[in-house]
Design an enzyme around this catalytic site. Structure first.
Site, mmCIF file in Angstrom:
data_model
loop_
_atom_site.group_PDB
_atom_site.id
_atom_site.type_symbol
_atom_site.label_atom_id
_atom_site.label_comp_id
_atom_site.label_asym_id
_atom_site.label_seq_id
_atom_site.Cartn_x
_atom_site.Cartn_y
_atom_site.Cartn_z
ATOM 1 N N GLU A 117 17.004 -4.280 -15.111
ATOM 2 C CA GLU A 117 16.708 -3.365 -16.203
ATOM 3 C C GLU A 117 17.590 -3.659 -17.416
ATOM 4 O O GLU A 117 18.745 -4.050 -17.278
ATOM 5 C CB GLU A 117 16.907 -1.915 -15.745
ATOM 6 C CG GLU A 117 15.996 -1.586 -14.579
ATOM 7 C CD GLU A 117 16.137 -0.177 -14.046
ATOM 8 O OE1 GLU A 117 15.410 0.160 -13.115
ATOM 9 O OE2 GLU A 117 16.982 0.587 -14.549
ATOM 10 N N CYS A 130 22.062 -2.767 -23.757
ATOM 11 C CA CYS A 130 22.841 -2.764 -22.522
ATOM 12 C C CYS A 130 22.151 -3.721 -21.549
ATOM 13 O O CYS A 130 21.017 -3.480 -21.132
ATOM 14 C CB CYS A 130 22.860 -1.330 -22.003
ATOM 15 S SG CYS A 130 23.718 -1.133 -20.450
ATOM 16 N N CYS A 137 24.253 -5.094 -7.201
ATOM 17 C CA CYS A 137 25.698 -5.215 -7.406
ATOM 18 C C CYS A 137 26.386 -5.122 -6.057
ATOM 19 O O CYS A 137 25.936 -4.386 -5.177
ATOM 20 C CB CYS A 137 26.200 -4.099 -8.321
ATOM 21 S SG CYS A 137 27.913 -4.331 -8.861
ATOM 22 N N CYS A 141 30.668 0.767 -5.919
ATOM 23 C CA CYS A 141 31.309 1.969 -6.465
ATOM 24 C C CYS A 141 30.523 3.189 -5.971
ATOM 25 O O CYS A 141 29.290 3.200 -6.007
ATOM 26 C CB CYS A 141 31.353 1.916 -7.990
ATOM 27 S SG CYS A 141 32.292 0.494 -8.590
ATOM 28 N N CYS A 144 27.726 5.087 -8.256
ATOM 29 C CA CYS A 144 26.779 4.295 -9.049
ATOM 30 C C CYS A 144 25.522 4.003 -8.234
ATOM 31 O O CYS A 144 25.605 3.557 -7.087
ATOM 32 C CB CYS A 144 27.448 2.982 -9.464
ATOM 33 S SG CYS A 144 26.341 1.897 -10.395
ATOM 34 N N GLY A 190 25.003 -4.776 -12.309
ATOM 35 C CA GLY A 190 25.845 -5.897 -11.896
ATOM 36 C C GLY A 190 27.254 -5.873 -12.451
ATOM 37 O O GLY A 190 27.584 -5.111 -13.353
ATOM 38 N N SER A 222 32.022 -5.205 -19.600
ATOM 39 C CA SER A 222 32.544 -4.064 -18.840
ATOM 40 C C SER A 222 32.789 -4.513 -17.412
ATOM 41 O O SER A 222 31.924 -5.123 -16.781
ATOM 42 C CB SER A 222 31.514 -2.933 -18.879
ATOM 43 O OG SER A 222 31.979 -1.810 -18.157
ATOM 44 N N SER A 244 36.353 -0.212 -16.216
ATOM 45 C CA SER A 244 35.869 0.960 -15.478
ATOM 46 C C SER A 244 37.006 1.472 -14.613
ATOM 47 O O SER A 244 37.155 1.081 -13.459
ATOM 48 C CB SER A 244 34.668 0.569 -14.617
ATOM 49 O OG SER A 244 33.570 0.293 -15.456
ATOM 50 N N LEU A 245 37.806 2.347 -15.181
ATOM 51 C CA LEU A 245 39.028 2.797 -14.500
ATOM 52 C C LEU A 245 38.718 3.959 -13.545
ATOM 53 O O LEU A 245 38.954 3.864 -12.357
ATOM 54 C CB LEU A 245 40.068 3.178 -15.556
ATOM 55 C CG LEU A 245 41.479 3.441 -15.057
ATOM 56 C CD1 LEU A 245 42.057 2.241 -14.324
ATOM 57 C CD2 LEU A 245 42.389 3.838 -16.224
ATOM 58 N N HIS A 246 38.251 5.043 -14.084
ATOM 59 C CA HIS A 246 37.708 6.186 -13.320
ATOM 60 C C HIS A 246 38.701 6.991 -12.492
ATOM 61 O O HIS A 246 38.335 8.034 -11.936
ATOM 62 C CB HIS A 246 36.561 5.761 -12.398
ATOM 63 C CG HIS A 246 35.450 5.051 -13.107
ATOM 64 N ND1 HIS A 246 34.906 5.509 -14.283
ATOM 65 C CD2 HIS A 246 34.793 3.893 -12.823
ATOM 66 C CE1 HIS A 246 33.957 4.677 -14.672
ATOM 67 N NE2 HIS A 246 33.878 3.685 -13.832
ATOM 68 N N ASN A 326 26.224 10.749 -14.316
ATOM 69 C CA ASN A 326 24.760 10.810 -14.339
ATOM 70 C C ASN A 326 24.240 10.808 -12.910
ATOM 71 O O ASN A 326 24.485 9.858 -12.168
ATOM 72 C CB ASN A 326 24.194 9.617 -15.113
ATOM 73 C CG ASN A 326 24.574 9.690 -16.573
ATOM 74 O OD1 ASN A 326 24.353 10.707 -17.223
ATOM 75 N ND2 ASN A 326 25.186 8.632 -17.088
ATOM 76 N N CYS A 369 23.940 5.526 -17.889
ATOM 77 C CA CYS A 369 24.918 4.730 -17.131
ATOM 78 C C CYS A 369 24.832 5.057 -15.657
ATOM 79 O O CYS A 369 24.852 6.222 -15.279
ATOM 80 C CB CYS A 369 26.350 5.087 -17.523
ATOM 81 S SG CYS A 369 26.698 4.970 -19.241
#
Ligand code: SAH
Length: 392
Positions: A117, A130, A137, A141, A144, A190, A222, A244-246, A326, A369
């Site tokens: 996508e 994007c 992937c 995570c 996701c 990915g 990213s 991408s720390l989170h 999301n 996202c």
């Protein structure tokens, strides 16, 4: 030039040299590689520059239309190369103008045909594309949806670059208008740094004056934190970087972003410091932080995060992008409430961090996202904005 495998003919060995599959797809060659191909054919390298201008500045992929290329050479190019954009499966348009394209990737290296996508997010006077770098992937995570579908295969350079060409065409075909696609972010499906050999030449094409001609501040890679490749990216192309720390500590990050067990936060921060070393202060790294209700969104997390980033960036402000989670089917998290997000953001700001909360875009078409899964929506779930589009 690295990662030449995707530049080899994308065919089975017995295919006829005249089938499109047997010819090298020019979307996969950066300028150095294209010049080398031309020189191998006994043509001068500047022809390669001309061809790139046709493709990336004028959007022309038909050799016949390349009027400053002689007839004999056009025929030779036709025999050796193809310039093939991906096949469109569906296009969806969100009520907020965000567009999502599902594109088909061919069977390759024993992996069946699959989908990826690409999402376009228009804003006043600019537009962000994007793009995906892998089908699926492997980073796993926990928040996701791409992770849930697992990993299918790496995308080739040609497949990565062709998304930008495709979007440019779908958005009206004016490749000179820098406001249509002003920014490209590797935030689709990915982990771009896990497919570095294909991603690097793709970035070179995005940045090349004979390619899409984007400035390196307008191309953002990213990453979930593949430390050795952060260093290589800095040495090779030095684009904008998003981490991408989170989570502000290893205990929590291990659960959210499992690659943290291999490259823990301290090592990641060291890599960020090296990425910025000696650069001008505009060379921002953005830290992405998904807001998960009751998991990583408490005031103590904000204070710990501020401490971590202020130490890493000693002397000047780090930039934090808060992303409201999301949701997707079977997700085990919920989105933090708006007042919790603003309290979190106030704490970061009070500690001197530049903080932005990402506005959710395109969630009515599962384009936000972390919602990209590469599958066509089920027929029952037809939504407003689903429109049929002819494959070009
Ligand atoms: N693999 C890369 C790029 C892909 S995702 C990376 O990890 O950075 C782009 C961003 O969306 C990442 O910051 C990712 O963590 C975030 N994201 C993933 N799932 C999400 C979700 N469900 N809600 C909000 N953001 C999400």
């Amino acid at each position: 030039m690295q990662g030449t495998s995707e530049n080899a003919p994308d065919s089975t060995p017995h295919a006829s040299p005249l089938t499109p599959h047997a010819r090298v797809n020019l979307f996969g060659l950066d300028r150095a590689a294209l010049r080398a191909e031309f020189e191998k054919m006994g043509e001068s390298g500047y022809r390669a520059d001309q061809i790139m201008l046709w493709i990336y500045r004028r959007g022309v992929v038909d050799f016949e239309q390349m009027s400053n290329v002689g007839k004999a050479l056009r025929a030779r190019l036709e025999a050796h190369f193809v310039i093939r954009p991906p096949e469109l499966v569906t296009e969806q348009v969100s009520t907020d103008g965000t567009r999502k394209w599902v594109l088909r990737l061919e069977e390759r290296e024993g992996r069946p045909e699959t989908m990826i996508e690409t999402v376009y997010i228009p804003e006043a006077n600019r537009g962000t594309l994007c793009i995906s770098s892998q089908a699926g992937c492997a980073m796993d995570c926990s928040f996701c949806s791409t992770a849930q579908g697992g990993f299918s295969r790496n995308m080739t350079t040609a497949e990565i670059v062709a998304q930008v060409y495709f979007a440019g065409k779908a958005l009206g075909g004016d490749f000179q208008n820098e406001k249509v696609i002003s920014n490209v972010v590797f935030m689709g499906m990915g982990e771009p740094l896990a497919n570095y050999n294909a991603v690097l030449p793709a970035i070179r094409i995005l940045l090349d004056d004979f390619g899409f001609g984007l400035s390196k501040r307008r191309v953002t890679v990213s990453t979930s934190g593949l430390v050795p490749f952060i260093d290589r990216l800095g040495d090779d192309v030095d684009t904008a970087l998003a981490i991408s720390l989170h989570a502000p500590n290893d205990q929590l990050r291990d659960q959210l972003v499992p690659i943290n067990k291999k490259y823990p936060i301290a090592e990641l921060m060291d890599a960020c410091r090296r990425y910025l070393a000696g650069k001008d202060r505009k060379a921002h790294i953005v830290y992405e932080y998904v807001m998960l209700e009751g998991v990583n969104d408490q005031p103590e997390h904000a204070r710990e995060l501020a401490k971590l980033l202020n130490a890493a960036h000693g002397g000047y402000s780090a930039k934090v992008n808060l992303i409201p989670f999301n949701p997707f089917p079977n997700a085990r998290y919920t989105r933090s409430k708006p007042d919790v997000i603003s309290r979190f953001s106030d704490i970061l700001r009070a500690k001197g961090l530049l903080t932005m909360t990402r506005r959710t875009r395109g969630d009515d078409i599962d384009a936000a996202c972390g919602q990209l899964v590469g599958k066509v929506q089920s027929k029952q779930k037809k939504r407003l904005g689903d429109i049929p589009v002819r494959v070009q």
